[in-house]
Design a protein around this motif. Structure first.
Motif, PDB file in Angstrom:
ATOM      1  N   MET A  58       0.831  -1.191   0.000  1.00 27.96           N
ATOM      2  CA  MET A  58       0.000   0.000   0.000  1.00 27.96           C
ATOM      3  C   MET A  58       0.876   1.256   0.000  1.00 27.96           C
ATOM      4  O   MET A  58       0.584   2.204  -0.699  1.00 27.96           O
ATOM      5  CB  MET A  58      -0.918  -0.032   1.226  1.00 27.96           C
ATOM      6  CG  MET A  58      -1.973   1.006   1.179  1.00 27.96           C
ATOM      7  SD  MET A  58      -3.023   0.716  -0.244  1.00 27.96           S
ATOM      8  CE  MET A  58      -4.526   1.343   0.281  1.00 27.96           C
ATOM      9  N   GLU A  59       1.937   1.218   0.772  1.00 25.96           N
ATOM     10  CA  GLU A  59       2.863   2.360   0.828  1.00 25.96           C
ATOM     11  C   GLU A  59       3.511   2.592  -0.535  1.00 25.96           C
ATOM     12  O   GLU A  59       3.677   3.732  -0.965  1.00 25.96           O
ATOM     13  CB  GLU A  59       3.923   2.125   1.909  1.00 25.96           C
ATOM     14  CG  GLU A  59       4.872   3.280   2.112  1.00 25.96           C
ATOM     15  CD  GLU A  59       4.182   4.554   2.618  1.00 25.96           C
ATOM     16  OE1 GLU A  59       4.683   5.641   2.311  1.00 25.96           O
ATOM     17  OE2 GLU A  59       3.152   4.454   3.313  1.00 25.96           O
ATOM     18  N   ARG A  60       3.850   1.518  -1.217  1.00 25.92           N
ATOM     19  CA  ARG A  60       4.484   1.633  -2.545  1.00 25.92           C
ATOM     20  C   ARG A  60       3.512   2.244  -3.554  1.00 25.92           C
ATOM     21  O   ARG A  60       3.895   3.067  -4.379  1.00 25.92           O
ATOM     22  CB  ARG A  60       4.941   0.243  -3.006  1.00 25.92           C
ATOM     23  CG  ARG A  60       5.581   0.227  -4.357  1.00 25.92           C
ATOM     24  CD  ARG A  60       6.933   0.921  -4.333  1.00 25.92           C
ATOM     25  NE  ARG A  60       7.494   0.900  -5.672  1.00 25.92           N
ATOM     26  CZ  ARG A  60       8.153   1.895  -6.211  1.00 25.92           C
ATOM     27  NH1 ARG A  60       8.369   2.980  -5.529  1.00 25.92           N
ATOM     28  NH2 ARG A  60       8.623   1.811  -7.423  1.00 25.92           N
ATOM     29  N   LEU A  61       2.247   1.865  -3.467  1.00 30.05           N
ATOM     30  CA  LEU A  61       1.218   2.434  -4.345  1.00 30.05           C
ATOM     31  C   LEU A  61       1.079   3.934  -4.099  1.00 30.05           C
ATOM     32  O   LEU A  61       0.978   4.722  -5.039  1.00 30.05           O
ATOM     33  CB  LEU A  61      -0.113   1.715  -4.119  1.00 30.05           C
ATOM     34  CG  LEU A  61      -1.287   2.217  -4.950  1.00 30.05           C
ATOM     35  CD1 LEU A  61      -1.004   2.044  -6.443  1.00 30.05           C
ATOM     36  CD2 LEU A  61      -2.550   1.481  -4.553  1.00 30.05           C
ATOM     37  N   ARG A  62       1.090   4.310  -2.844  1.00 27.88           N
ATOM     38  CA  ARG A  62       1.010   5.729  -2.477  1.00 27.88           C
ATOM     39  C   ARG A  62       2.187   6.497  -3.068  1.00 27.88           C
ATOM     40  O   ARG A  62       2.031   7.570  -3.624  1.00 27.88           O
ATOM     41  CB  ARG A  62       0.976   5.879  -0.958  1.00 27.88           C
ATOM     42  CG  ARG A  62       0.833   7.289  -0.477  1.00 27.88           C
ATOM     43  CD  ARG A  62       0.726   7.333   1.067  1.00 27.88           C
ATOM     44  NE  ARG A  62       1.161   8.614   1.531  1.00 27.88           N
ATOM     45  CZ  ARG A  62       2.409   8.941   1.859  1.00 27.88           C
ATOM     46  NH1 ARG A  62       3.360   8.039   1.813  1.00 27.88           N
ATOM     47  NH2 ARG A  62       2.710  10.145   2.268  1.00 27.88           N
ATOM     48  N   GLU A  63       3.373   5.941  -2.955  1.00 24.95           N
ATOM     49  CA  GLU A  63       4.582   6.573  -3.495  1.00 24.95           C
ATOM     50  C   GLU A  63       4.492   6.723  -5.008  1.00 24.95           C
ATOM     51  O   GLU A  63       4.846   7.764  -5.565  1.00 24.95           O
ATOM     52  CB  GLU A  63       5.829   5.755  -3.122  1.00 24.95           C
ATOM     53  CG  GLU A  63       6.186   5.811  -1.657  1.00 24.95           C
ATOM     54  CD  GLU A  63       6.622   7.207  -1.219  1.00 24.95           C
ATOM     55  OE1 GLU A  63       7.298   7.908  -1.990  1.00 24.95           O
ATOM     56  OE2 GLU A  63       6.252   7.578  -0.090  1.00 24.95           O
ATOM     57  N   LEU A  64       4.025   5.686  -5.685  1.00 23.21           N
ATOM     58  CA  LEU A  64       3.889   5.741  -7.147  1.00 23.21           C
ATOM     59  C   LEU A  64       2.864   6.791  -7.571  1.00 23.21           C
ATOM     60  O   LEU A  64       3.066   7.526  -8.532  1.00 23.21           O
ATOM     61  CB  LEU A  64       3.506   4.366  -7.698  1.00 23.21           C
ATOM     62  CG  LEU A  64       4.597   3.297  -7.687  1.00 23.21           C
ATOM     63  CD1 LEU A  64       4.023   1.938  -8.073  1.00 23.21           C
ATOM     64  CD2 LEU A  64       5.732   3.689  -8.629  1.00 23.21           C
ATOM     65  N   LEU A  65       1.765   6.848  -6.845  1.00 19.76           N
ATOM     66  CA  LEU A  65       0.727   7.824  -7.144  1.00 19.76           C
ATOM     67  C   LEU A  65       1.250   9.247  -6.955  1.00 19.76           C
ATOM     68  O   LEU A  65       1.046  10.119  -7.805  1.00 19.76           O
ATOM     69  CB  LEU A  65      -0.498   7.576  -6.266  1.00 19.76           C
ATOM     70  CG  LEU A  65      -1.723   8.433  -6.548  1.00 19.76           C
ATOM     71  CD1 LEU A  65      -2.205   8.232  -7.975  1.00 19.76           C
ATOM     72  CD2 LEU A  65      -2.824   8.107  -5.568  1.00 19.76           C
ATOM     73  N   LEU A  66       1.929   9.493  -5.855  1.00 17.77           N
ATOM     74  CA  LEU A  66       2.502  10.814  -5.605  1.00 17.77           C
ATOM     75  C   LEU A  66       3.523  11.178  -6.675  1.00 17.77           C
ATOM     76  O   LEU A  66       3.565  12.319  -7.144  1.00 17.77           O
ATOM     77  CB  LEU A  66       3.137  10.878  -4.212  1.00 17.77           C
ATOM     78  CG  LEU A  66       2.182  10.968  -3.037  1.00 17.77           C
ATOM     79  CD1 LEU A  66       2.944  10.872  -1.721  1.00 17.77           C
ATOM     80  CD2 LEU A  66       1.374  12.243  -3.093  1.00 17.77           C
ATOM     81  N   ALA A  67       4.343  10.227  -7.078  1.00 21.14           N
ATOM     82  CA  ALA A  67       5.359  10.486  -8.103  1.00 21.14           C
ATOM     83  C   ALA A  67       4.718  10.810  -9.440  1.00 21.14           C
ATOM     84  O   ALA A  67       5.204  11.657 -10.189  1.00 21.14           O
ATOM     85  CB  ALA A  67       6.292   9.284  -8.235  1.00 21.14           C
ATOM     86  N   ALA A  68       3.607  10.152  -9.742  1.00 24.63           N
ATOM     87  CA  ALA A  68       2.929  10.384 -11.013  1.00 24.63           C
ATOM     88  C   ALA A  68       2.200  11.727 -11.043  1.00 24.63           C
ATOM     89  O   ALA A  68       2.128  12.384 -12.082  1.00 24.63           O
ATOM     90  CB  ALA A  68       1.938   9.254 -11.287  1.00 24.63           C
ATOM     91  N   LEU A  69       1.668  12.149  -9.912  1.00 22.40           N
ATOM     92  CA  LEU A  69       0.847  13.356  -9.874  1.00 22.40           C
ATOM     93  C   LEU A  69       1.620  14.642  -9.603  1.00 22.40           C
ATOM     94  O   LEU A  69       1.204  15.713 -10.037  1.00 22.40           O
ATOM     95  CB  LEU A  69      -0.247  13.205  -8.804  1.00 22.40           C
ATOM     96  CG  LEU A  69      -1.296  12.142  -9.073  1.00 22.40           C
ATOM     97  CD1 LEU A  69      -2.242  12.034  -7.883  1.00 22.40           C
ATOM     98  CD2 LEU A  69      -2.056  12.440 -10.351  1.00 22.40           C
ATOM     99  N   PHE A  70       2.729  14.552  -8.880  1.00 21.60           N
ATOM    100  CA  PHE A  70       3.411  15.754  -8.423  1.00 21.60           C
ATOM    101  C   PHE A  70       4.893  15.730  -8.783  1.00 21.60           C
ATOM    102  O   PHE A  70       5.518  14.678  -8.770  1.00 21.60           O
ATOM    103  CB  PHE A  70       3.305  15.892  -6.897  1.00 21.60           C
ATOM    104  CG  PHE A  70       1.901  15.892  -6.376  1.00 21.60           C
ATOM    105  CD1 PHE A  70       1.082  16.989  -6.556  1.00 21.60           C
ATOM    106  CD2 PHE A  70       1.406  14.797  -5.690  1.00 21.60           C
ATOM    107  CE1 PHE A  70      -0.213  16.998  -6.064  1.00 21.60           C
ATOM    108  CE2 PHE A  70       0.112  14.803  -5.190  1.00 21.60           C
ATOM    109  CZ  PHE A  70      -0.696  15.904  -5.385  1.00 21.60           C
TER     110      PHE A  70
END
Length: 173
Positions: A1-13
């Motif tokens: 779940m933490e890795r998904l959060r990191e990927l999402l943040l990297a993609a959006l910001f």
């Protein structure tokens, strides 16, 4: 779940935006919720066609609560600017709006006179030009006047209360 959060943040910001989001998300959330709550009340009060005017109040809420130290967010600018917008739009609504060409000219003049008046009085609050346009198109009523001014005063009061604890996001580029 933490890795998904990191990927999402990297993609959006980008890096700077991601860092700011991670440290300020609670403040962003509070400013957004206060804006939404205040505008929800305005939507209920205006109802029907009058809800078009709430668009300018949404911009007011964003400027005042997300960028509280900007000139446009000052209490005098927000309240004075919205009063000018209501006045200019109200006067323009008294001019016949038929045919379409005349309506376009009158509505455009409402915005132009509003901008000129805000510059002359130093009550520079850009969303008020939207108020002038909305009122020019829809007409002025006591309910519209009281709602626009009431919501602007409430948003300005929230700004004053939260100014010492909420960050100013206007530096976020």
């Amino acid at each position: 779940m933490e890795r998904l959060r990191e990927l999402l943040l990297a993609a959006l910001f980008d890096d700077l935006a991601r860092e700011r989001w991670q440290t300020r998300w609670r403040s962003y959330l509070v400013a957004s919720l206060l804006s939404g709550l205040t505008l929800g009340v305005a939507l209920l009060l205006l109802g029907g066609e009058g809800q078009v005017i709430v668009a300018s109040l949404g911009a007011t809420a964003f400027i005042v609560l997300a960028m509280p130290k900007s000139r446009a967010a000052r209490t005098s600018s927000a309240i004075g600017g919205q009063a000018i917008g209501l006045l200019c739009g109200g006067l323009a609504s008294l001019v016949p709006h038929e045919p379409l060409l005349l309506a376009s000219v009158v509505n455009g003049l409402a915005v132009a006179v509003c901008a000129l008046a805000m510059l002359a009085t130093r009550y520079k609050h850009p969303p008020a030009a939207g108020t002038a346009l909305g009122v020019s198109v829809l007409g002025i009523s006591l309910d519209t006047f009281l709602t626009v001014m009431g919501v602007t005063v409430i948003i300005s009061a929230i700004r004053i209360i939260t100014l010492t604890v909420a960050p100013d996001f206007s530096a976020d580029q």
